[in-house]
Design an enzyme around this catalytic site. Structure first.
Site, PDB file in Angstrom:
ATOM      1  CG  ASP A 197      -5.422  14.962  35.160  1.00  0.00           C
ATOM      2  OD1 ASP A 197      -4.149  15.272  35.684  1.00  0.00           O
ATOM      3  OD2 ASP A 197      -6.288  15.778  35.174  1.00  0.00           O
ATOM      4  CG  ASP A 241      -3.694  21.227  37.913  1.00  0.00           C
ATOM      5  OD1 ASP A 241      -4.150  20.916  36.812  1.00  0.00           O
ATOM      6  OD2 ASP A 241      -3.880  20.293  38.693  1.00  0.00           O
TER       7      ASP A 241
END
EC number: 3.2.1.22
Length: 728
Positions: free
Chosen positions: A479, A549
């Protein structure tokens, strides 16, 4: 041959199966662009060149009294500043004497088998040497600067790649202030530009804009390719559709700052360009040093967007993605993030894993919060040591227990970041990018590590290798959760601070290369707050990227639609999540969430223990279906049948196997109406065979493509239909 050079006409011809690219060593050894489009055989396209005495457009000195030849209107391969072309340039450099002109002329060329490489950066590769490469050397005779233009030709895939290298052959320091990777001059035609804008949790929204006089550009100055503009674009005619019309695509094999766009000049000609963003960029080159640009992948189709997408899907799947999971089936996973966020312990994780294993899911991924002092998003990054309060048996014990359930184990990292509240920051504050004497711009109290520094990369490699070596870990979610700001590297002198963005990106690539070499069976999924770094370069290291997301199935229809124009479906990380959805609050049927998530690499993002029994049975069926259709989804051709938006009542897409014997049709109703009409959709990509539907009906491929098929009215909100056809 794919690449030829005619000594008498001085014309280079690059041929793919369906396209031709031509350029010429023209007057005064200037490299001029001639043509890129549908394949032409046996023709030299220099007849397309034209000249006129355009007011206030000067002429090269050698032209003497000929006012009809001006670089300000001539199509070129790599235009530079300060020599009479006032349009967008590809290169701007300050010479040792302070001058800012670069007049590059042809010197020589070389044609080789196989794909060229770019030092320290991803590029389209060719292990079997089925491609060809062309290098063209240009030189500025006044300064001695040398420019090497690189072209790669992949015939079957209808792809041409571009990159460039500047060598400082002067005796002093050169400051490179701009260097793009590609210019494509289009001397005729009316064009529209499609780009893919967005924001966090709503990436790659399709926007189509007619070009007009002047310049339109997109880009990122965030240190990532960004949620806000994907590093890709499509140029098309106003009449182009999915199935017909001329279109050109470009995508940048780079993950940091970029600029891309098009300019229409005084004569109505269009210039398309792409490369590293020149803002906050200045690279110093000592004598003998070189600067290499990232690569651009280009393709052309005269059969609309679908054929163009297939070209990009093939080149990325076959010649960008690497490693074990390029072909190996990727496990169906469950990620604990939306199930627990930071509030978990070993017992909670094992409970989720146990239920997942019972339902046929193949891997559990432990997300953020397993390390350091990390009970929220404001501390702990950089301290890559297991939090023994949460996981008293360490990761090795947890992974062993999950493996004993028949599941693989994956783990989340955010290697490029450091929290202000961390042991690492207290020990090495200079490892963070921040301007001395100035308070940093805060984002979750985390700063960005200076990835240009060898000691930073060595620390990360050591810590990650230790974690990966001391537990059975099959997967890493990588990430990156903030934009870069306050750019200053304590390891570089003042005059080189303009190199920080690019050097940091090279550092990220170097660390990824070391890890993938050390752990060849490890699967990496890229992520940057979801889809903030969804680009071809990251796919070189991670065969899939967490698409967004936003896990809402209805929102994902638009996000995945835009993504599909240039990126293969197998690259899309897509999960079934809980309802009401955590990002939107929307409630959608469990079946619909599964259908949407199957347009990608499939998984779950919820606590299965909270589901009613009927939804658990639905999970079992979805897992079984996805395994059944895996090869079709990952290796078949993808067709957009009905696009989202513009008041449309449904979105539809299909997968067709390479041999056209298996078809999977998917449809989601996005606007349910009373007394609704039946839905008719025309399929694509079939052959003349007879196809059997799941209800036993047999219909010809030509009927299904030309007349279509009726989908009966579906009641209820956001209902989905999924069905298979098989050739008889």
């Amino acid at each position: 041959m794919a690449i030829t050079f005619n000594e008498s006409t001085k014309i280079f011809t690059l041929q793919t199966a369906e396209t031709t690219y031509q350029m010429m060593v023209g007057r005064y050894n200037i490299l001029q662009h001639l043509y890129y489009g549908k394949r032409v055989d046996g023709s030299t396209m220099d007849y397309l060149l034209w000249g006129t005495d355009a007011g206030f457009s000067g002429n090269p000195y050698e032209a003497e009294g000929d006012r009809t030849f001006s670089l300000d209107i001539q199509p070129q391969e790599f235009p530079s500043q300060g020599v009479g072309d006032y349009r967008t340039s590809c290169i701007e450099a300050v010479n040792p004497d302070g001058t800012m002109a670069a007049d590059f002329r042809y010197v020589s060329h070389e044609i080789t088998k196989g794909a060229y490489k770019i030092t320290g950066m991803p590029a389209v590769y060719d292990e079997e040497e089925i491609s060809s490469s062309l290098s063209i050397l240009l030189r500025d005779e006044n300064t001695g600067l040398e420019l090497l233009l690189k072209y790669g030709v992949f015939e079957k895939e209808d792809v041409i790649t571009r990159a460039a290298v500047l060598k400082n052959s002067t005796e002093g320091m050169v400051s490179l202030e701009k260097m793009l990777s590609v210019c494509l001059d289009m001397p005729f035609g009316e064009w529209e530009m499609i780009h893919f804008h967005g924001r966090h949790a709503m990436e790659r929204q399709v926007e189509r804009t007619p070009l007009c006089h002047g310049t339109v550009s997109i880009g990122s100055k965030r240190g990532t390719s960004s949620h806000h503009h994907n590093p890709s674009l499509i140029l098309c005619t106003p009449q182009t559709t999915e199935d017909a019309g001329d279109c050109y695509g470009m995508t940048f094999v780079y993950s940091s700052n970029f600029i891309a766009g098009a300019e229409v000049d005084q004569m109505g000609q269009s210039r398309v360009f792409m490369g590293i963003h020149p803002e906050s960029f200045c690279f110093r080159l000592a004598p003998g040093e070189v600067f290499e640009t990232p690569q651009v992948i280009m393709s052309y189709s005269d059969r609309g967007f679908t054929a163009l997408s297939h070209n990009f899907h093939r080149i990325i799947s076959e010649h960008i993605c690497r490693g074990k999971y390029k072909y190996a089936r990727r496990p169906i996973l469950i990620n604990n993030w939306e199930a627990t966020y930071f509030d978990f312990n070993e017992e909670k994780i094992l409970k989720i894993a146990s239920q997942a294993a019972e339902l046929g899911i193949e891997m559990l991924v432990l997300d953020d919060g397993w390390f350091g002092k990390r009970d929220g998003d404001c501390s702990g990054l950089g301290d890559w040591f297991v939090n023994l309060d949460k996981l008293p048996g360490n990761l090795s014990s947890l992974s062993e227990k999950i493996n004993a359930m028949g599941m693989k184990f994956g783990l989340w990292f955010e290697p490029e970041m450091i929290s202000e509240d961390s042991d690492l920051y207290r020990a090495h504050p200079d490892w963070a990018l921040q301007i001395p004497g100035r308070k940093p711009n805060r984002s979750r109290f985390q700063l960005v590590l200076d990835m240009s520094r060898r000691e930073v990369r060595d620390y990360l490699f050591e810590r990650m290798s230790d974690i990966l070596s001391n537990a059975k870990i099959d997967y890493v979610k990588w990430d990156m959760n903030r934009s870069m700001c306050d750019i200053y590297s304590a390891s570089l002198p003042a005059e080189r601070q303009g190199e920080v963005y690019h050097r940091c990106m090279l550092g990220v690539y170097e660390l990824l290369e070391r890890l993938t070499a050390a752990f060849p069976d490890l699967m990496i999924e890229g992520c940057s707050g979801g889809g903030g770094r969804f680009d071809a370069a990251m796919l070189y290291y991670s065969p899939q990227i967490w698409c967004s997301d936003d896990t809402d199935a209805v929102e994902r229809l638009e996000i995945q639609y835009g993504t599909s124009f240039l990126y293969p479906i197998g690259a899309v990380g897509s999960h079934v999540s809980a309802c009401p959805n955590h990002q939107t609050g929307r409630i959608t049927p469990f079946h619909t969430r599964g259908v949407v998530a199957m347009a990608g690499s499939f998984g779950y993002e919820l606590d299965l223990n909270t589901l009613p029994q009927e939804e658990k049975e639905e999970v079992r069926k979805q897992v079984s279906d996805y395994k059944k259709y895996y090869e079709l989804i990952h290796r078949g051709d993808y067709y957009r049948l009905n696009a989202p938006g513009d008041g449309k009542e449904f979105v539809a897409w299909a997968f067709v196997s390479e041999d056209k014997k298996q078809v999977l049709v998917n449809l989601v109703v996005t606007h349910t109406r009373a007394n609704s009409k039946p839905i008719f959709i025309k399929l694509k990509g079939l052959d003349a065979a007879v196809y059997r539907l799941e209800d036993g009906r047999c219909l010809s491929g030509s009927a299904l493509m030309n007349a279509g098929i009726c989908i009966p009215s579906v009641s209820g909100e956001y209902r989905a239909v999924q069905f298979e056809l098989t050739a008889q």
